[in-house]
Design a protein around this motif. Structure first.
Motif, short mmCIF file in Angstrom:
data_model
loop_
_atom_site.label_atom_id
_atom_site.label_comp_id
_atom_site.label_asym_id
_atom_site.label_seq_id
_atom_site.Cartn_x
_atom_site.Cartn_y
_atom_site.Cartn_z
N LEU A 124 0.84 -1.15 0.02
CA LEU A 124 -0.09 0.04 -0.01
C LEU A 124 0.96 1.17 -0.13
CD1 LEU A 124 -2.86 -0.76 2.62
CD2 LEU A 124 -2.96 -0.90 0.05
N SER A 125 2.04 1.22 0.80
CA SER A 125 2.94 2.30 0.79
C SER A 125 3.71 2.63 -0.63
CB SER A 125 3.76 2.29 2.00
OG SER A 125 4.82 1.42 1.58
N GLY A 126 3.68 1.46 -1.47
CA GLY A 126 4.42 1.61 -2.56
C GLY A 126 5.72 1.18 -2.47
N LYS A 127 6.37 0.60 -1.26
CA LYS A 127 7.64 0.41 -1.06
C LYS A 127 7.62 -1.06 -1.83
CE LYS A 127 8.37 2.67 3.02
NZ LYS A 127 8.56 2.55 4.85
N LEU A 128 6.81 -1.80 -1.96
CA LEU A 128 6.67 -3.30 -2.56
C LEU A 128 5.56 -2.93 -3.79
CD1 LEU A 128 6.72 -6.17 -0.08
CD2 LEU A 128 8.37 -5.61 -1.69
N LYS A 129 6.24 -3.34 -5.08
CA LYS A 129 5.34 -3.03 -6.43
C LYS A 129 5.15 -4.32 -6.96
CE LYS A 129 7.32 1.43 -6.86
NZ LYS A 129 7.81 1.66 -5.53
N PRO A 130 4.19 -4.50 -7.74
CA PRO A 130 3.99 -5.60 -8.47
C PRO A 130 5.24 -6.30 -9.26
CG PRO A 130 1.89 -4.34 -8.69
CD PRO A 130 2.97 -3.66 -7.98
N GLY A 131 5.52 -7.22 -9.13
CA GLY A 131 6.66 -8.00 -9.81
C GLY A 131 8.04 -8.07 -8.76
N ASP A 132 7.80 -7.18 -7.73
CA ASP A 132 8.90 -7.44 -6.64
C ASP A 132 9.06 -8.93 -6.05
OD1 ASP A 132 9.46 -4.83 -7.26
OD2 ASP A 132 8.69 -4.04 -5.44
N LEU A 133 10.16 -9.42 -5.90
CA LEU A 133 10.48 -10.56 -5.31
C LEU A 133 10.29 -10.40 -3.64
CD1 LEU A 133 13.20 -12.21 -7.04
CD2 LEU A 133 11.06 -12.96 -7.07
N LEU A 134 9.76 -11.05 -2.95
CA LEU A 134 9.61 -11.15 -1.48
C LEU A 134 10.91 -12.17 -1.01
CD1 LEU A 134 5.91 -11.62 -0.63
CD2 LEU A 134 7.27 -9.92 -0.45
N PRO A 135 11.40 -11.82 0.06
CA PRO A 135 12.31 -12.66 0.59
C PRO A 135 11.86 -14.09 0.87
CG PRO A 135 12.01 -10.98 2.24
CD PRO A 135 11.02 -10.73 1.35
N SER A 136 12.97 -15.21 0.70
CA SER A 136 12.30 -16.29 0.80
C SER A 136 11.63 -16.55 2.07
CB SER A 136 13.30 -17.45 0.74
OG SER A 136 14.42 -17.60 1.68
N ILE A 137 10.94 -17.87 2.38
CA ILE A 137 10.32 -18.14 3.68
C ILE A 137 11.34 -18.38 4.64
CG2 ILE A 137 9.15 -19.92 4.88
CD1 ILE A 137 7.33 -20.08 2.09
N ARG A 138 12.41 -18.87 4.13
CA ARG A 138 13.51 -19.23 5.36
C ARG A 138 14.25 -18.10 5.68
NH1 ARG A 138 14.31 -24.61 6.28
NH2 ARG A 138 13.63 -26.04 4.41
N THR A 139 14.46 -17.35 4.99
CA THR A 139 15.30 -16.16 4.96
C THR A 139 14.52 -14.91 5.83
OG1 THR A 139 16.53 -16.08 2.89
CG2 THR A 139 16.29 -13.79 3.98
N LEU A 140 13.11 -14.71 5.53
CA LEU A 140 12.33 -13.90 6.46
C LEU A 140 11.99 -14.47 7.95
CD1 LEU A 140 10.76 -11.29 6.45
CD2 LEU A 140 8.82 -12.45 5.74
N ALA A 141 11.93 -15.77 7.75
CA ALA A 141 11.92 -16.26 9.11
C ALA A 141 13.10 -16.38 9.85
CB ALA A 141 11.61 -17.89 9.16
N LYS A 142 14.26 -16.22 9.42
CA LYS A 142 15.56 -16.09 10.17
C LYS A 142 15.72 -14.67 10.68
CE LYS A 142 20.56 -16.52 9.73
NZ LYS A 142 21.62 -16.69 8.71
N ASP A 143 15.58 -13.70 9.56
CA ASP A 143 15.66 -12.16 9.89
C ASP A 143 14.50 -11.84 11.20
OD1 ASP A 143 17.37 -11.84 7.90
OD2 ASP A 143 15.97 -10.88 6.50
#
Length: 138
Positions: free
Chosen positions: A26-45
């Protein structure tokens, strides 16, 4: 790290992750087509269980907000305008409830306004710093 979760909140962590991802869209920091961190990476972070992030991503995928790309991970699809409006209405309803509780507890209006101002200033500063960091990396 993109965001943090509140371990003391009554809101489940997977739901917090979902809402944070939606807020970034909603804030525009993520846009359509942007990759999210992997599940494991985000879980670790975030310091949470992999299954917690997997549940958040699965629910976001069911809502059509993200999609799994074979071999690439999860990409942002975006929020439809109707979903965007629904999220805004929900947030405003929650805010109204919180403000009513503040009034019931006799929290000074000036205290609430100061908090709102501080939060908006912080978000403007982090947006500015984020944009600067993007420019420096290019």
């Amino acid at each position: 790290m993109w965001f943090a979760v509140d371990y003391h909140s009554p809101v489940p962590i997977y739901a917090q992750i979902k809402e944070k991802v939606k807020a970034l869209i909603l804030s525009g920091k993520l846009k359509p087509g942007d990759l999210l961190p992997s599940i494991r990476t985000l879980a670790k972070d975030l310091g949470v269980n992999v299954n917690t992030v997997a549940r958040a991503y699965r629910e976001l995928e069911l809502e059509g907000v993200i999609r799994a790309e074979r071999g690439e991970g999860y990409t942002v699809v975006g929020l439809e305008n109707t979903v965007h409006e629904k999220v805004k209405r929900q947030i405003l309803t929650e805010l109204e409830s919180v403000l009513r509780r503040c009034k019931e507890l006799k929290i000074e209006k000036s205290t609430v306004f100061s908090l709102v101002e501080r939060i908006y200033q912080q978000s403007n500063q982090s947006s500015y710093q984020h944009k600067e960091g993007e420019d420096d990396g290019k």
